[in-house]
Design an enzyme around this catalytic site. Sequence first.
Site, PDB file in Angstrom:
ATOM      1  N   ASP A 100      14.457  34.115   0.764  1.00  0.00           N
ATOM      2  CA  ASP A 100      15.779  34.109   1.399  1.00  0.00           C
ATOM      3  C   ASP A 100      16.788  33.698   0.330  1.00  0.00           C
ATOM      4  OD1 ASP A 100      15.652  31.339   1.175  1.00  0.00           O
ATOM      5  OD2 ASP A 100      15.853  30.923   3.311  1.00  0.00           O
ATOM      6  N   CYS A 110      11.555  30.037   0.020  1.00  0.00           N
ATOM      7  CA  CYS A 110      12.784  29.647   0.718  1.00  0.00           C
ATOM      8  C   CYS A 110      13.143  28.254   0.197  1.00  0.00           C
ATOM      9  CB  CYS A 110      12.646  29.710   2.236  1.00  0.00           C
ATOM     10  SG  CYS A 110      11.494  28.538   2.984  1.00  0.00           S
ATOM     11  N   GLY A 111      14.032  27.558   0.859  1.00  0.00           N
ATOM     12  CA  GLY A 111      14.457  26.263   0.343  1.00  0.00           C
ATOM     13  C   GLY A 111      13.316  25.263   0.278  1.00  0.00           C
ATOM     14  N   THR A 112      12.597  25.143   1.373  1.00  0.00           N
ATOM     15  CA  THR A 112      11.481  24.196   1.455  1.00  0.00           C
ATOM     16  C   THR A 112      10.108  24.860   1.358  1.00  0.00           C
ATOM     17  OG1 THR A 112      11.429  24.466   3.842  1.00  0.00           O
ATOM     18  CG2 THR A 112      12.763  22.633   2.984  1.00  0.00           C
ATOM     19  N   GLY A 168       9.953  27.079   6.309  1.00  0.00           N
ATOM     20  CA  GLY A 168      10.396  28.122   7.246  1.00  0.00           C
ATOM     21  C   GLY A 168       9.636  29.417   7.018  1.00  0.00           C
ATOM     22  N   HIS A 228     -10.946  27.528   0.362  1.00  0.00           N
ATOM     23  CA  HIS A 228     -11.469  27.135   1.673  1.00  0.00           C
ATOM     24  C   HIS A 228     -10.813  27.858   2.851  1.00  0.00           C
ATOM     25  CE1 HIS A 228     -13.189  23.005   0.177  1.00  0.00           C
ATOM     26  NE2 HIS A 228     -13.676  24.043  -0.489  1.00  0.00           N
ATOM     27  N   ASN A 229      -9.529  28.174   2.741  1.00  0.00           N
ATOM     28  CA  ASN A 229      -8.821  28.800   3.882  1.00  0.00           C
ATOM     29  C   ASN A 229      -8.640  30.308   3.701  1.00  0.00           C
ATOM     30  OD1 ASN A 229      -6.565  26.085   3.375  1.00  0.00           O
ATOM     31  ND2 ASN A 229      -8.278  26.047   4.824  1.00  0.00           N
ATOM     32  N   ARG A 272     -19.733  28.337   4.617  1.00  0.00           N
ATOM     33  CA  ARG A 272     -19.322  27.584   5.805  1.00  0.00           C
ATOM     34  C   ARG A 272     -17.830  27.743   6.083  1.00  0.00           C
ATOM     35  NH1 ARG A 272     -19.225  24.111   1.578  1.00  0.00           N
ATOM     36  NH2 ARG A 272     -17.643  22.456   1.508  1.00  0.00           N
ATOM     37  N   HIS A 273     -17.072  28.090   5.059  1.00  0.00           N
ATOM     38  CA  HIS A 273     -15.626  28.246   5.246  1.00  0.00           C
ATOM     39  C   HIS A 273     -15.288  29.518   6.015  1.00  0.00           C
ATOM     40  CE1 HIS A 273     -15.129  24.808   2.731  1.00  0.00           C
ATOM     41  NE2 HIS A 273     -15.840  25.380   1.766  1.00  0.00           N
TER      42      HIS A 273
HETATM   43  C1  RB5 Z   1      18.233  28.014   4.069  1.00  0.00           C
HETATM   44  O1  RB5 Z   1      19.352  27.265   3.782  1.00  0.00           O
HETATM   45  C2  RB5 Z   1      17.038  27.090   4.326  1.00  0.00           C
HETATM   46  O2  RB5 Z   1      17.144  26.559   5.595  1.00  0.00           O
HETATM   47  C3  RB5 Z   1      15.756  27.857   4.158  1.00  0.00           C
HETATM   48  O3  RB5 Z   1      15.710  28.392   2.883  1.00  0.00           O
HETATM   49  C4  RB5 Z   1      14.437  27.116   4.297  1.00  0.00           C
HETATM   50  O4  RB5 Z   1      14.444  25.933   3.586  1.00  0.00           O
HETATM   51  C5  RB5 Z   1      13.887  26.971   5.643  1.00  0.00           C
HETATM   52  O5  RB5 Z   1      12.750  26.530   5.825  1.00  0.00           O
END
Ligand code: RB5
Length: 146
Positions: free
Chosen positions: A8, A65-67, A70, A98-99, A132-133
């Site tokens: 994003d 994305c930012g984190t 999302g 494993h996943n 097992r996985h």
């Molecule tokens: C966008 O600003 C931010 O919310 C998005 O990139 C993300 O971090 C969401 O999980």
Amino acid sequence: MKIAIGSDHAGPALKAEIVQHFIEKGIEYIDLGVMEGEKCDYPDKAKEVCDKVTGGECDMAVLVCGTGIGMSMSANKLKGIRAACCSDYFSAKYTRAHNDANVLCIGARVVGAGLAIELVDVFMNTPFEGGRHQRRVDKITGLEGQ
Ligand code: RB5
């Protein structure tokens, strides 16, 4: 090995660093945007990118994305997708081993480019251990749609 990648609007700069790494290493990829200056909602981009994996055109995907959260929440709603949001080497390695994760999600506001590239490399190069996985991964699949 062919990788789909997308972000994003929080991620184009980090995505570009990862794409540059793919180019330098000769790794096949499809960059589905967004590019600097463009905006999108991360669930839309997660769907577009993950469709390349579930449709068989790509083996794995990277979502930024930012984190990273999302993107991973969105991707994990999709049938056949096992997305892992990682910001450390150990997790990126073992979510493959494993996943059998097929999508790596990275937070551009969490992880720098150097670490992000290490995460991508270990994710791409670590095989699923099976055994097992496999039973547990099958149980994840069994949760789809519940
Ligand atoms: C966008 O600003 C931010 O919310 C998005 O990139 C993300 O971090 C969401 O999980």
